[in-house]
Design a protein around this motif. Structure first.
Motif, PDB file in Angstrom:
ATOM      1  N   GLY A  60      40.576 -58.354  29.525  1.00 52.88           N
ATOM      2  CA  GLY A  60      41.288 -59.068  28.461  1.00 52.88           C
ATOM      3  C   GLY A  60      41.272 -58.237  27.190  1.00 52.88           C
ATOM      4  N   ASP A  61      40.731 -58.811  26.116  1.00 53.32           N
ATOM      5  CA  ASP A  61      40.700 -58.113  24.815  1.00 53.32           C
ATOM      6  C   ASP A  61      39.590 -57.081  24.724  1.00 53.32           C
ATOM      7  N   ILE A  62      38.711 -57.052  25.688  1.00 55.88           N
ATOM      8  CA  ILE A  62      37.524 -56.188  25.601  1.00 55.88           C
ATOM      9  C   ILE A  62      37.760 -54.863  26.304  1.00 55.88           C
ATOM     10  N   THR A  63      37.503 -53.776  25.599  1.00 53.13           N
ATOM     11  CA  THR A  63      37.583 -52.432  26.173  1.00 53.13           C
ATOM     12  C   THR A  63      36.236 -51.754  25.953  1.00 53.13           C
ATOM     13  N   LEU A  64      35.618 -51.280  27.037  1.00 52.61           N
ATOM     14  CA  LEU A  64      34.287 -50.680  26.940  1.00 52.61           C
ATOM     15  C   LEU A  64      34.241 -49.369  27.711  1.00 52.61           C
ATOM     16  N   GLY A  68      26.774 -47.182  31.364  1.00 45.77           N
ATOM     17  CA  GLY A  68      25.629 -48.042  31.039  1.00 45.77           C
ATOM     18  C   GLY A  68      26.026 -49.247  30.198  1.00 45.77           C
ATOM     19  N   VAL A  69      27.033 -49.093  29.361  1.00 47.83           N
ATOM     20  CA  VAL A  69      27.544 -50.217  28.569  1.00 47.83           C
ATOM     21  C   VAL A  69      28.291 -51.192  29.476  1.00 47.83           C
ATOM     22  N   ILE A  70      29.084 -50.655  30.385  1.00 46.40           N
ATOM     23  CA  ILE A  70      29.829 -51.510  31.319  1.00 46.40           C
ATOM     24  C   ILE A  70      28.848 -52.281  32.199  1.00 46.40           C
ATOM     25  N   GLN A  71      27.800 -51.613  32.656  1.00 44.55           N
ATOM     26  CA  GLN A  71      26.772 -52.318  33.443  1.00 44.55           C
ATOM     27  C   GLN A  71      26.128 -53.435  32.618  1.00 44.55           C
TER      28      GLN A  71
ATOM     29  N   ALA B  84      25.938 -55.587  14.097  1.00 45.61           N
ATOM     30  CA  ALA B  84      26.099 -56.889  13.444  1.00 45.61           C
ATOM     31  C   ALA B  84      26.808 -57.919  14.313  1.00 45.61           C
ATOM     32  N   SER B  85      27.224 -57.543  15.509  1.00 40.96           N
ATOM     33  CA  SER B  85      27.964 -58.460  16.390  1.00 40.96           C
ATOM     34  C   SER B  85      27.767 -57.991  17.824  1.00 40.96           C
ATOM     35  N   GLN B  86      28.230 -58.796  18.775  1.00 35.91           N
ATOM     36  CA  GLN B  86      28.134 -58.366  20.177  1.00 35.91           C
ATOM     37  C   GLN B  86      28.923 -57.083  20.394  1.00 35.91           C
ATOM     38  N   ALA B  87      30.105 -56.998  19.788  1.00 34.82           N
ATOM     39  CA  ALA B  87      30.916 -55.789  19.962  1.00 34.82           C
ATOM     40  C   ALA B  87      30.183 -54.568  19.399  1.00 34.82           C
ATOM     41  N   GLU B  88      29.538 -54.744  18.252  1.00 36.87           N
ATOM     42  CA  GLU B  88      28.794 -53.614  17.681  1.00 36.87           C
ATOM     43  C   GLU B  88      27.568 -53.262  18.536  1.00 36.87           C
ATOM     44  N   THR B  89      26.958 -54.275  19.129  1.00 36.27           N
ATOM     45  CA  THR B  89      25.814 -54.013  20.007  1.00 36.27           C
ATOM     46  C   THR B  89      26.211 -53.099  21.169  1.00 36.27           C
ATOM     47  N   TYR B  90      27.354 -53.383  21.777  1.00 34.52           N
ATOM     48  CA  TYR B  90      27.834 -52.522  22.861  1.00 34.52           C
ATOM     49  C   TYR B  90      28.170 -51.124  22.343  1.00 34.52           C
ATOM     50  N   GLU B  91      28.747 -51.085  21.140  1.00 33.78           N
ATOM     51  CA  GLU B  91      29.143 -49.794  20.576  1.00 33.78           C
ATOM     52  C   GLU B  91      27.900 -48.955  20.235  1.00 33.78           C
ATOM     53  N   TRP B 150      28.888 -44.547   8.742  1.00 31.90           N
ATOM     54  CA  TRP B 150      27.929 -44.697   9.840  1.00 31.90           C
ATOM     55  C   TRP B 150      28.668 -44.694  11.159  1.00 31.90           C
ATOM     56  N   ILE B 151      27.961 -44.388  12.233  1.00 32.23           N
ATOM     57  CA  ILE B 151      28.635 -44.268  13.528  1.00 32.23           C
ATOM     58  C   ILE B 151      29.240 -45.592  13.966  1.00 32.23           C
ATOM     59  N   VAL B 152      28.513 -46.687  13.745  1.00 33.93           N
ATOM     60  CA  VAL B 152      28.987 -48.021  14.130  1.00 33.93           C
ATOM     61  C   VAL B 152      28.882 -48.949  12.919  1.00 33.93           C
ATOM     62  N   GLY B 153      29.972 -49.600  12.575  1.00 34.05           N
ATOM     63  CA  GLY B 153      29.934 -50.657  11.560  1.00 34.05           C
ATOM     64  C   GLY B 153      29.621 -50.140  10.170  1.00 34.05           C
ATOM     65  N   ASP B 154      29.039 -51.022   9.364  1.00 33.46           N
ATOM     66  CA  ASP B 154      28.866 -50.740   7.932  1.00 33.46           C
ATOM     67  C   ASP B 154      27.447 -50.354   7.543  1.00 33.46           C
ATOM     68  N   GLY B 155      26.583 -50.122   8.501  1.00 37.19           N
ATOM     69  CA  GLY B 155      25.213 -49.767   8.139  1.00 37.19           C
ATOM     70  C   GLY B 155      24.588 -48.886   9.191  1.00 37.19           C
ATOM     71  N   ILE B 156      23.416 -48.392   8.884  1.00 42.30           N
ATOM     72  CA  ILE B 156      22.718 -47.498   9.801  1.00 42.30           C
ATOM     73  C   ILE B 156      22.255 -48.284  11.035  1.00 42.30           C
TER      74      ILE B 156
END
Lengths: 212, 212
Positions: A60-64, A68-71, B84-91, B150-156
């Motif tokens: 859907g809206d999620i692209t990963l 290891g992230v996909i797992q 700061a979010s699930q999406a950032e956690t994966y990133e 920063w590599i991901v989002g607005d903070g270290i």
């Protein structure tokens, strides 16, 4: 909605993600990345993954990207393969990181250098060095699997699905199952899981398609 | 109770964990692993970490290895650096895995081969090959950091704390900050964080201790 995995058969990193989708019983389909004809460098593919790597999962809206992230996403979605406790969760992550740092990274590169890189570009010293590092990694994994069915805890986890990524391929890269009996038994155990398929049967693309 | 980190100054992998402890403001102390004199291969150390790797974190009953696992533990304990979010956690996880797979793994090995391995064992082809792979990785990171702090989002996050692991060291391994302006500015930004220290000031052990 059917999950799409952009992948190709020759890639053990793609296999790690495809096998997790498959063994979790999710509704998914492979989308062929014609890596060896440069598809991963195309503008269309870079729009999906600026790093130009495979696999990429689209749900859907999620692209990963990054296997290891996909797992981890599959674990979050299904509750499978993540370990049975907080301690096991850390242990699974430890082995996934070890695999990325010391094992699949070396195995994938060595197999590429020995089989897919044109012969005139192959360097014997680089190949021997990589095989030496890999041998140390096989020894670590083989010793760990002595007396265990799975890398972490009592069932199959992302640790197993990551570390096995390159080990079913037939092309030579200095790995012979007969040399490592505990790895050999563990690979047989993984292959006995319901739904398991060999990478060339799970994903499109294999060397014979390119006349190799 | 004071957290102990078994580590040594020359290791960028140790630095990733030490820097996360330091910037999180946790009560911790380094325990010197005399790696270059074989301490990581001793039975005492193998009892802590059978893989013989550093760093290892000990926090009461908890013993963890792999810098990425230690970083995740610090995130779980403090709420810092995880996105700061699930999406950032994966990133964040994506970049930690990329770092382990393609970046720090190569940088650490190349620096070891060029500086710490006895000269008679150094192989120019292997070093050139590794430097070539690293150059592709610098380009990926530098391009990603263009227009970002920063590599991901607005903070270290752990993505930054992982990818910077080897980049403050003075020993040559084919990296010059002047070649990569966005990496250079980002390293300056990390070094401006309260409590930041250079790896040789944060952990015991440096080449001059061994007459290098």
């Amino acid at each position: 909605m059917t999950i799409q995995l952009h992948c190709f058969g020759e890639s053990g990193n793609c296999y790690k993600a495809a096998l997790a989708l498959q063994l979790a019983g999710l509704d998914w389909e492979p989308v062929f990345v014609d890596f060896f004809n440069g598809a991963a460098r195309s503008p269309e593919y870079r729009a999906i993954n600026p790093m130009g790597e495979a696999p990429v999962l689209v749900d859907g809206d999620i692209t990963l990207s990054q296997s290891g992230v996909i797992q981890q996403y599959i674990t979050d979605k299904t509750g499978r393969f993540g370990g049975a406790s907080q301690a096991e969760t850390y242990e699974v992550l430890r082995w996934v990181l070890w695999d990325n740092h010391k094992f699949s990274s070396q195995a994938g590169m060595t197999r590429f250098l020995m089989n897919f890189l044109p012969e005139k570009h192959r360097n014997a010293d680089v190949i021997e060095f990589s095989k030496g590092r890999l041998k140390a990694a096989y020894a670590v994994l083989n010793a760990h699997l002595e007396g265990r069915d799975w890398i972490v805890g009592d069932g199959i986890t992302n640790a197993d699905l990551s570390c096995c990524g390159y080990l079913y391929y037939p092309e030579p890269f200095g790995f012979d199952r007969a040399d490592w009996p505990h790895i050999d038994a563990w690979l047989t155990r993984i292959a006995a899981q319901p739904g398991w398929k060999h990478p060339y049967d799970l994903m499109p693309g294999r060397p014979s398609d390119r006349g190799l």
